[in-house]
Design a protein around this motif. Structure first.
Motif: not given
Length: 166
Positions: A1-11, A29-33, A64-69, A73-77
């Motif tokens: 499965m392809k790993k996707h490159d994601v950039f996030l900002l925490q605030g 780290s535990n939930e997203l990748g 991450t393995d997750f799709s954008p949507i 949803k995981k980020i909201w959790d």
């Protein structure tokens, strides 16, 4: 499965800001990748807010393995778990324990009601560009076809942003 490159900002600008950034990082780290890169902490004035505390921000690069949507949803959790309560009836920005924004997801462009990638305001916000420059100055913006460093050079945001040593 392809790993996707994601950039996030925490605030965070409520309570123990570093603790909220660190707790959400562990959850991500535990939930997203796998976290590949992590910027320093940055302190900044709030962007377009009244009656606010200083923000702490940090950018990170994640695989991450997750799709954008599903990622959203995981980020909201994670935000909810840390203590963020979203008030959908209020339109203005609010103080928050944690905010996690998706800045980039591979080189894709999404513009929907629920999700916009790349983040539509990142080029206007020094508090996003400075930590992003620390971890990926040559990251190319898929709409503007400019690097983060070039966008920072063009940014007219004059709000206070400072790297915190620790």
């Amino acid at each position: 499965m392809k790993k996707h490159d994601v950039f996030l900002l925490q605030g965070s600008n409520k309570g123990n800001k570093k603790k909220y950034l660190d707790e959400s990082l562990i959850l991500m780290s535990n939930e997203l990748g796998k976290v590949v890169q992590l910027s320093s902490y940055f302190e900044s004035e709030a962007w377009n807010m009244k009656n606010y505390s200083i923000f702490y921000n940090r950018a990170l690069h994640l695989k991450t393995d997750f799709s954008p949507i599903d990622l959203l949803k995981k980020i909201w959790d994670i935000e909810f778990f840390i203590g963020r309560k979203k008030n959908s009836s209020r339109k203005e920005y609010q103080n928050r324990e944690i905010d996690i924004d998706i800045l980039f997801y591979d080189r894709i462009i999404i513009y929907s009601f629920i999700l916009k990638i790349p983040h539509p305001l990142l080029h206007l916000r020094r508090f996003v560009l400075e930590p992003m420059c620390e971890i990926s100055p040559n990251k190319n913006h898929p709409i503007f076809n400019l690097t983060i460093l070039e966008i920072l050079g063009l940014c007219i945001d004059k709000l206070y942003v400072k790297k915190i040593s620790e």
